[in-house]
Motif scaffolding. Structure first.
Motif, PDB file in Angstrom:
ATOM      1  N   ALA A 190       1.545  -1.478  -0.278  1.00  0.00           N
ATOM      2  CA  ALA A 190       0.041   0.487   0.023  1.00  0.00           C
ATOM      3  C   ALA A 190       1.154   1.191   0.158  1.00  0.00           C
ATOM      4  O   ALA A 190       0.265   2.505  -0.048  1.00  0.00           O
ATOM      5  N   ASN A 191       2.347   1.690   0.339  1.00  0.00           N
ATOM      6  CA  ASN A 191       2.936   2.030   0.299  1.00  0.00           C
ATOM      7  C   ASN A 191       3.248   2.760  -1.241  1.00  0.00           C
ATOM      8  O   ASN A 191       4.246   4.373  -1.242  1.00  0.00           O
ATOM      9  N   THR A 192       3.197   2.323  -2.906  1.00  0.00           N
ATOM     10  CA  THR A 192       3.800   2.954  -3.266  1.00  0.00           C
ATOM     11  C   THR A 192       2.729   2.775  -4.326  1.00  0.00           C
ATOM     12  O   THR A 192       1.634   1.914  -4.657  1.00  0.00           O
ATOM     13  N   ALA A 238      10.185 -16.332 -13.281  1.00  0.00           N
ATOM     14  CA  ALA A 238       9.558 -16.150 -12.093  1.00  0.00           C
ATOM     15  C   ALA A 238       8.268 -15.519 -12.230  1.00  0.00           C
ATOM     16  O   ALA A 238       7.767 -15.671 -11.352  1.00  0.00           O
ATOM     17  N   TYR A 239       8.832 -14.321 -12.505  1.00  0.00           N
ATOM     18  CA  TYR A 239       7.247 -13.400 -12.796  1.00  0.00           C
ATOM     19  C   TYR A 239       6.095 -14.060 -13.373  1.00  0.00           C
ATOM     20  O   TYR A 239       5.345 -13.397 -13.115  1.00  0.00           O
ATOM     21  N   THR A 240       6.371 -14.055 -14.645  1.00  0.00           N
ATOM     22  CA  THR A 240       5.515 -14.839 -15.480  1.00  0.00           C
ATOM     23  C   THR A 240       5.124 -15.955 -15.066  1.00  0.00           C
ATOM     24  O   THR A 240       3.726 -15.918 -15.185  1.00  0.00           O
ATOM     25  N   ASN A 292      -4.949  -8.707  -3.287  1.00  0.00           N
ATOM     26  CA  ASN A 292      -3.721  -8.756  -3.483  1.00  0.00           C
ATOM     27  C   ASN A 292      -2.602  -8.377  -3.713  1.00  0.00           C
ATOM     28  O   ASN A 292      -3.482  -8.838  -5.292  1.00  0.00           O
ATOM     29  N   ASN A 293      -1.851  -7.069  -4.027  1.00  0.00           N
ATOM     30  CA  ASN A 293      -1.439  -6.634  -4.678  1.00  0.00           C
ATOM     31  C   ASN A 293       0.098  -6.105  -5.218  1.00  0.00           C
ATOM     32  O   ASN A 293       1.027  -6.410  -6.041  1.00  0.00           O
ATOM     33  N   ALA A 294       0.356  -6.818  -3.035  1.00  0.00           N
ATOM     34  CA  ALA A 294       1.868  -5.966  -3.423  1.00  0.00           C
ATOM     35  C   ALA A 294       2.974  -7.414  -4.377  1.00  0.00           C
ATOM     36  O   ALA A 294       2.751  -8.679  -4.073  1.00  0.00           O
ATOM     37  N   GLU A 299       2.767   3.123 -14.854  1.00  0.00           N
ATOM     38  CA  GLU A 299       3.927   4.406 -14.451  1.00  0.00           C
ATOM     39  C   GLU A 299       4.349   3.783 -12.849  1.00  0.00           C
ATOM     40  O   GLU A 299       3.974   4.535 -11.666  1.00  0.00           O
ATOM     41  N   THR A 300       5.174   2.727 -12.554  1.00  0.00           N
ATOM     42  CA  THR A 300       5.335   3.069 -11.265  1.00  0.00           C
ATOM     43  C   THR A 300       7.002   1.541 -11.398  1.00  0.00           C
ATOM     44  O   THR A 300       7.196   2.438 -11.693  1.00  0.00           O
ATOM     45  N   ASN A 301       6.960   2.032  -9.686  1.00  0.00           N
ATOM     46  CA  ASN A 301       8.651   1.525  -9.619  1.00  0.00           C
ATOM     47  C   ASN A 301       8.979  -0.009 -10.040  1.00  0.00           C
ATOM     48  O   ASN A 301      10.186   0.142 -10.701  1.00  0.00           O
TER      49      ASN A 301
HETATM   50  P1  NAD Z   1       5.904  -1.170  -6.899  1.00  0.00           P
HETATM   51  O1  NAD Z   1       6.910  -2.139  -6.477  1.00  0.00           O
HETATM   52  O2  NAD Z   1       5.835   0.372  -6.987  1.00  0.00           O
HETATM   53  O3  NAD Z   1       4.763  -2.032  -5.404  1.00  0.00           O
HETATM   54  C1  NAD Z   1       5.000  -3.246  -5.174  1.00  0.00           C
HETATM   55  C2  NAD Z   1       4.200  -3.148  -4.032  1.00  0.00           C
HETATM   56  O4  NAD Z   1       4.665  -4.315  -3.455  1.00  0.00           O
HETATM   57  C3  NAD Z   1       5.007  -2.087  -2.929  1.00  0.00           C
HETATM   58  O5  NAD Z   1       4.425  -1.553  -1.775  1.00  0.00           O
HETATM   59  C4  NAD Z   1       5.848  -2.518  -2.527  1.00  0.00           C
HETATM   60  O6  NAD Z   1       6.349  -1.830  -0.530  1.00  0.00           O
HETATM   61  C5  NAD Z   1       5.303  -4.000  -1.289  1.00  0.00           C
HETATM   62  N1  NAD Z   1       6.156  -5.223  -1.680  1.00  0.00           N
HETATM   63  C6  NAD Z   1       7.392  -5.818  -2.318  1.00  0.00           C
HETATM   64  N2  NAD Z   1       7.598  -6.777  -1.721  1.00  0.00           N
HETATM   65  C7  NAD Z   1       7.286  -6.668  -0.571  1.00  0.00           C
HETATM   66  C8  NAD Z   1       7.754  -7.712   0.640  1.00  0.00           C
HETATM   67  N3  NAD Z   1       9.040  -8.564   1.155  1.00  0.00           N
HETATM   68  N4  NAD Z   1       6.929  -7.199   1.670  1.00  0.00           N
HETATM   69  C9  NAD Z   1       5.501  -6.546   1.629  1.00  0.00           C
HETATM   70  N5  NAD Z   1       4.842  -5.794   0.834  1.00  0.00           N
HETATM   71  C10 NAD Z   1       5.730  -6.106  -0.104  1.00  0.00           C
HETATM   72  O7  NAD Z   1       4.670  -1.438  -8.343  1.00  0.00           O
HETATM   73  P2  NAD Z   1       3.943  -1.582  -8.827  1.00  0.00           P
HETATM   74  O8  NAD Z   1       3.351  -1.696  -9.930  1.00  0.00           O
HETATM   75  O9  NAD Z   1       2.304  -0.784  -8.072  1.00  0.00           O
HETATM   76  O10 NAD Z   1       3.287  -3.208  -8.123  1.00  0.00           O
HETATM   77  C11 NAD Z   1       2.046  -3.189  -7.477  1.00  0.00           C
HETATM   78  C12 NAD Z   1       1.405  -4.378  -8.085  1.00  0.00           C
HETATM   79  O11 NAD Z   1       1.154  -4.205  -9.589  1.00  0.00           O
HETATM   80  C13 NAD Z   1       2.710  -6.480  -8.012  1.00  0.00           C
HETATM   81  O12 NAD Z   1       1.824  -7.206  -8.229  1.00  0.00           O
HETATM   82  C14 NAD Z   1       2.868  -5.687  -9.452  1.00  0.00           C
HETATM   83  O13 NAD Z   1       3.036  -7.193 -10.792  1.00  0.00           O
HETATM   84  C15 NAD Z   1       1.201  -5.588 -10.718  1.00  0.00           C
HETATM   85  N6  NAD Z   1       1.783  -5.218 -11.945  1.00  0.00           N
HETATM   86  C16 NAD Z   1       2.123  -3.880 -12.445  1.00  0.00           C
HETATM   87  C17 NAD Z   1       2.763  -3.426 -13.635  1.00  0.00           C
HETATM   88  C18 NAD Z   1       3.511  -1.877 -14.441  1.00  0.00           C
HETATM   89  O14 NAD Z   1       2.971  -1.821 -15.259  1.00  0.00           O
HETATM   90  N7  NAD Z   1       3.692  -1.447 -13.165  1.00  0.00           N
HETATM   91  C19 NAD Z   1       2.106  -4.255 -14.440  1.00  0.00           C
HETATM   92  C20 NAD Z   1       1.405  -5.635 -13.982  1.00  0.00           C
HETATM   93  C21 NAD Z   1       1.086  -5.668 -13.245  1.00  0.00           C
END
Ligand code: NAD
Length: 254
Positions: A19-21, A158-160, A92-94, A193-195
């Motif tokens: 939830a932080n980013t 691993a991600y895919t 479940n986003n992390a 557009e995220t980390n």
């Molecule tokens: P992000 O890196 O900003 O967010 C990832 C989040 O997961 C962060 O809040 C982080 O604190 C948390 N996290 C990671 N490891 C953790 C741990 N060990 N314990 C607790 N929290 C943890 O990137 P994002 O794009 O916001 O990613 C969010 C979700 O969306 C992820 O599941 C990612 O795979 C998915 N996603 C992102 C995109 C994209 O283009 N950005 C596309 C498809 C799916």
């Protein structure tokens, strides 16, 4: 006239991991604006998310937990119950991504990705669904999938694997729990557009390749998934089960 209150999350409590980013923060803001009490789970402080929600008078509490190990789940469940009472919505986003040639992936990196992106997702679903099965008041689960739930991707095996598993898991859990008014669905974000995509976006060639393939002509933002996240968490999605909704600027339509 259409009854738009079916989209309201007023009086509901949502727990969002990561939830932080990025997308997690975007979903927290969207839920708070839709009236929900929001619990953010993250490794690090969610102060920025908390401040943004406080700015419009929303309700937010954080739980600090490292989601790489399932031993943290009882603490999360306990703190979540104390925060606002019953949790009604689980997101479940992390998730993490590690880019590396398949030939060089270590077992440690493989496990790290699978543990957070797949194993933790299942056991959090199980934990909250058990409560919902016991009180028979239903619940909503939204898992965050990816374009790599459909495609192979490049240098992210691993991600895919983990994100492909999310679609299967979402369907499988829906089959078991739909009759108990538990909606299990997923959202597959496109390129946002995220980390998570920082490395991709700073690689000029890859960035250009990706952008030129997105029909919408731009990368997505955390605000772009707000509508889908609210819909799937709301009463409006009562009969939607086991489906993964792409929010991808048309990527999958190509
Ligand atoms: P992000 O890196 O900003 O967010 C990832 C989040 O997961 C962060 O809040 C982080 O604190 C948390 N996290 C990671 N490891 C953790 C741990 N060990 N314990 C607790 N929290 C943890 O990137 P994002 O794009 O916001 O990613 C969010 C979700 O969306 C992820 O599941 C990612 O795979 C998915 N996603 C992102 C995109 C994209 O283009 N950005 C596309 C498809 C799916």
């Amino acid at each position: 006239m259409t009854n738009l209150t079916m989209f309201s999350l007023e009086g509901k409590t949502a727990l969002v991991t990561g939830a932080n980013t990025g997308l997690g923060q975007g979903i927290c803001l969207a839920y708070a604006k839709a009236g929900a009490n929001v619990i953010g789970v993250a490794r690090r402080s969610c102060q920025e998310t908390a401040d943004k929600i406080a700015a419009f008078g929303g309700s937010f509490k954080e739980i600090i937990a490292d989601l790489s190990d399932t031993s943290v789940i009882p603490k999360i469940a306990e703190e979540a119950d104390k925060a606002f009472g019953r949790v009604d919505i689980l997101v479940n986003n992390a998730g993490i991504i590690k880019r590396c040639d398949a030939a060089d992936v270590t077992e440690e990196d493989w496990d790290a990705v699978i543990n957070i992106n797949e194993k933790m997702v299942f056991f959090l679903c199980q934990t909250f669904a058990k409560k919902w099965l016991a009180d028979q008041k239903g619940g909503k689960i939204i898992n965050i999938a990816s374009m790599l739930s459909y495609q192979g991707g490049i240098r992210v095996p691993a991600y895919t694997s983990s994100k492909s598993a999310i679609i299967g898991l979402t369907r499988g859990l829906a089959n078991e729990w739909a009759r108990h008014n538990i909606n299990v669905n997923a959202i597959a974000p496109g390129y946002m557009e995220t980390n998570n995509t920082q490395n991709l976006r700073s690689d000029e060639q890859r960035s250009e390749e990706i952008l030129s393939r997105i029909p919408a002509g731009r990368w997505g933002t955390p605000e772009d998934i707000a509508g889908a996240a609210i819909f799937l968490a709301s009463d409006a999605a009562a009969y939607v089960h086991g489906f993964t909704l792409a929010v991808d600027g048309g990527w999958l339509a190509r």
